[in-house]
Design a protein around this motif. Structure first.
Motif, PDB file in Angstrom:
ATOM      1  N   LYS A  28       0.844  -1.191   0.000  1.00 26.58           N
ATOM      2  CA  LYS A  28       0.000   0.000   0.000  1.00 26.58           C
ATOM      3  C   LYS A  28       0.880   1.241   0.000  1.00 26.58           C
ATOM      4  O   LYS A  28       1.772   1.366   0.847  1.00 26.58           O
ATOM      5  N   SER A  31       1.627   7.304   1.431  1.00 22.23           N
ATOM      6  CA  SER A  31       1.717   8.750   1.235  1.00 22.23           C
ATOM      7  C   SER A  31       2.813   9.067   0.238  1.00 22.23           C
ATOM      8  O   SER A  31       3.671   8.229  -0.063  1.00 22.23           O
ATOM      9  N   GLU A  41       0.522  16.507  -4.108  1.00 21.97           N
ATOM     10  CA  GLU A  41      -0.823  16.128  -4.550  1.00 21.97           C
ATOM     11  C   GLU A  41      -0.808  15.638  -5.997  1.00 21.97           C
ATOM     12  O   GLU A  41      -1.524  14.690  -6.345  1.00 21.97           O
ATOM     13  N   GLY A  45      -2.031  11.864  -6.421  1.00 19.65           N
ATOM     14  CA  GLY A  45      -3.387  11.767  -6.954  1.00 19.65           C
ATOM     15  C   GLY A  45      -3.719  10.467  -7.647  1.00 19.65           C
ATOM     16  O   GLY A  45      -4.740   9.832  -7.332  1.00 19.65           O
ATOM     17  N   TYR A  47      -2.763   7.619  -7.215  1.00 20.76           N
ATOM     18  CA  TYR A  47      -2.727   6.463  -6.313  1.00 20.76           C
ATOM     19  C   TYR A  47      -3.666   6.634  -5.121  1.00 20.76           C
ATOM     20  O   TYR A  47      -3.676   5.788  -4.227  1.00 20.76           O
ATOM     21  N   LYS A  48      -4.415   7.737  -5.145  1.00 19.76           N
ATOM     22  CA  LYS A  48      -5.420   8.000  -4.111  1.00 19.76           C
ATOM     23  C   LYS A  48      -4.845   7.835  -2.705  1.00 19.76           C
ATOM     24  O   LYS A  48      -5.404   7.142  -1.844  1.00 19.76           O
ATOM     25  N   THR A  49      -3.703   8.475  -2.489  1.00 21.33           N
ATOM     26  CA  THR A  49      -3.037   8.393  -1.199  1.00 21.33           C
ATOM     27  C   THR A  49      -2.762   9.786  -0.654  1.00 21.33           C
ATOM     28  O   THR A  49      -3.017  10.790  -1.335  1.00 21.33           O
ATOM     29  N   LYS A  50      -2.258   9.859   0.553  1.00 21.62           N
ATOM     30  CA  LYS A  50      -2.033  11.139   1.208  1.00 21.62           C
ATOM     31  C   LYS A  50      -0.881  11.902   0.568  1.00 21.62           C
ATOM     32  O   LYS A  50       0.136  11.322   0.175  1.00 21.62           O
TER      33      LYS A  50
END
Length: 334
Positions: A28, A31, A41, A45, A47-50
């Motif tokens: 996973k 971030s 960002e 973006g 990878y839809k992560t922080k």
């Protein structure tokens, strides 16, 4: 599940490490850390992560197990020290550090913390070189006595490379580390001495660092290594490797012997490769190897000591450029 925070949002993070990590089951991306929120960002973006701007915050995340440091060399030491302080492992892109002192401090930090440091040098993981290694081991070219690598680009992909305070050096530290690791991989011996010639021929207005270097390395078993490395190659990239044996030779041209090549004169890069770069250049196999080592606890083909010992050759090469003489390589850890 192994949680990985990627430290850096530049070319190698976006084009190699992030897409490779996203392919592994049981991994996973927790971030992405960058110097600006906007850069973080943009990289995070897909990878839809922080998206973060603080390495310590990434290391403190309980879902993160390892920091993958794909940032300029001046960030490597503090990032590894932060990872170790939080009990997290670290993967560090080449060069391991700007100099031997920083590399030794990184190794001391992970040893004290009981964590692991992996050296993200892709060359030993290039599929074509693995096939070449099999041929050598099978005796197909006799006894290896000379190895040669050419790694060249027209210019680095980011302005920070031209600042020796951030980068630690020029083409020797940035490019020759690849060539040196190839030579060691096929010499199967420790380097003893190095003679280096270097100069700044193309980018004098942008940097005091060398943009061109030629190194000759003598290994303890007598094998001769040659490294031709540059930021001064007009028009495209170069990534060629040769192994000379008493009964034959092997040539690996990792870029030009492809059925399709497009060269962009302005960018100085060749594209697209029929095989994705993260596969052809070994990045996918390299990161997979590191993750497998974390799961199993097995020793790594490329740990922090490998990166440190490559820097020992780099250190001797810079001393050779200054002295005009062949220089002894300081004691290595391997």
């Amino acid at each position: 599940m192994i949680g990985v925070s990627v430290i850096g949002a530049g070319f190698w993070a976006r084009e190699m490490h992030l897409p490779a990590l996203a392919q592994f089951p049981g991994v996973k991306i927790t971030s992405v850390v960058a110097t600006s929120q906007e850069s973080a960002e943009r990289a995070a973006g897909p990878y839809k992560t922080k998206a973060l701007t603080d390495i310590a915050a990434a290391a403190a995340d309980p879902d993160t197990d390892v920091l993958d440091i794909v940032a300029p060399p001046d960030i490597h030491l503090p990032a590894v020290e932060i990872a170790a302080a939080h009990g997290k492992h670290a993967i560090c892109i080449k060069p391991l550090a700007r100099n031997l002192d920083e590399a030794d401090r990184m190794l001391a930090a992970v040893e004290a913390a009981g964590t692991r440091l992996f050296y993200a040098e892709n060359v030993p993981f290039i599929p074509a070189l693995h096939e070449a290694r099999k041929a050598v081991d099978a005796g197909e070219i006799g006894e290896v006595f000379r190895v040669k690598a050419c790694e060249g680009i027209g210019q680095p992909h980011s302005p920070w490379f031209f600042d020796p305070e951030r980068s630690g050096g020029g083409a020797i530290l940035d490019m020759a580390v690849h060539s040196l690791e190839f030579c060691r991989f096929f010499a199967q011996s420790q380097p003893s001495t190095v003679y280096a010639e270097a100069g700044t021929f193309v980018h004098q207005k942008r940097t005091t660092a060398e943009d061109t270097a030629v190194l000759t390395v003598r290994f303890a078993n007598g094998v001769i290594g040659q490294c031709e490395d540059s930021w001064s190659l007009a028009g495209a990239m170069d990534s060629r490797f040769e192994i000379f044996g008493t009964e034959g030779r092997i040539l690996v041209d990792n870029l030009h012997r492809q059925p399709l090549q497009v060269v962009n004169q302005h960018a100085g890069w060749s594209y697209p490769l029929p095989i994705a770069g993260l596969v052809a250049d070994g990045h996918l196999a390299m990161l997979g190897h590191f993750l497998d080592c974390l799961r199993s606890g097995a020793p790594s083909l490329s740990d922090g000591h490998v990166g440190r010992d490559v820097l020992a050759v780099v250190d001797a090469a810079y001393r050779s450029v200054a002295s005009g003489r062949r220089e002894e390589i300081k004691e290595t850890t391997r």
